[in-house]
Design an enzyme around this catalytic site. Sequence first.
Site, PDB file in Angstrom:
ATOM      1  N   LYS A 182       0.831  -1.209   0.000  1.00  0.00           N
ATOM      2  CA  LYS A 182       0.000   0.000   0.000  1.00  0.00           C
ATOM      3  C   LYS A 182       0.865   1.258   0.000  1.00  0.00           C
ATOM      4  CE  LYS A 182      -2.777   2.816   3.079  1.00  0.00           C
ATOM      5  NZ  LYS A 182      -3.298   2.979   4.443  1.00  0.00           N
ATOM      6  N   ASP A 201      -6.750   0.649   0.571  1.00  0.00           N
ATOM      7  CA  ASP A 201      -6.936   1.008   1.968  1.00  0.00           C
ATOM      8  C   ASP A 201      -8.340   0.603   2.389  1.00  0.00           C
ATOM      9  OD1 ASP A 201      -8.589   2.845   0.759  1.00  0.00           O
ATOM     10  OD2 ASP A 201      -7.878   4.556   1.929  1.00  0.00           O
TER      11      ASP A 201
END
Length: 284
Positions: A182, A201
């Site tokens: 991420k 996310d």
Amino acid sequence: MSRGKMPRQPSRSGRQEGTHRSAALLKRKEPLKGKSAKTAIPKKRSASRVAGVASRVSTYNPLAPERVRQIIAGLDQLYPSATCALTHRSAWELLVATILSAQSTDVRVNMVTPGLFAKYPTVKDFAALEPEQLQPDIYSTGFFRNKSKSVVGAARKVVADFGGDVPQTMEELLSLPGVARKTANVVLGTWFKKNEGVVVDTHVTRISRRLELTKHEDAKKIEEDLMRIIPRERWTDFSHEVIWHGRKLCVARAPKCADCALEKLCHAADKTWSTVEIHPGAQP
């Protein structure tokens, strides 16, 4: 009883019993009368209605290229200039801000980083710290002990192995302490303009599931699903737009469906307002 006359005995063959049994069955097969007849008819209609719905659902493909294009177009319409909400002036600042954003909000991180970067202007300044020295400065972002170790560790490795410059490949970024896919995707896509993956996310996870673009809950599998259906040149922009969508309209509690440009494409089970069929499998 007259003398000499015996009462008729039941047949041993059971013929009389069979006759009574058959008559009883025939009575059961007669059309129902009254209330019971009225309640029987809707059952047949209900079955046909269910069959019709099942037929429509069976032909529905949430991953159809045209539907995906419409979703992307709707997001472009809603958020034409969406970008990363974390305040930063360099790849290093973006890397630090992204590490701090874990289990925190961008608003909170943006309150912390201006003073943090004024106090420690360069990556070398961070590398010279001990994690304990950094903890008070990032305390309000939560998990400050682990985050301080990650930031200082990443700074030391960037200085020692990459000459003070944040690396520009996925493999090298993943070698830094505290950096997972991420964070690496945020830095690569936002600063270096390299689409190596999709940022997943909590917003991207929830909305991708609501839009039936994935059935998974694991971030890695969700990213793989999205990378298969979203054009590569749109991976970073798609991530930013979905994140903004999750903050502005498609909020976790009471989504603002009546104001959403994607409403007709969304069959989520928790919609607050809908003009289309709801699909129980479309879960946030």
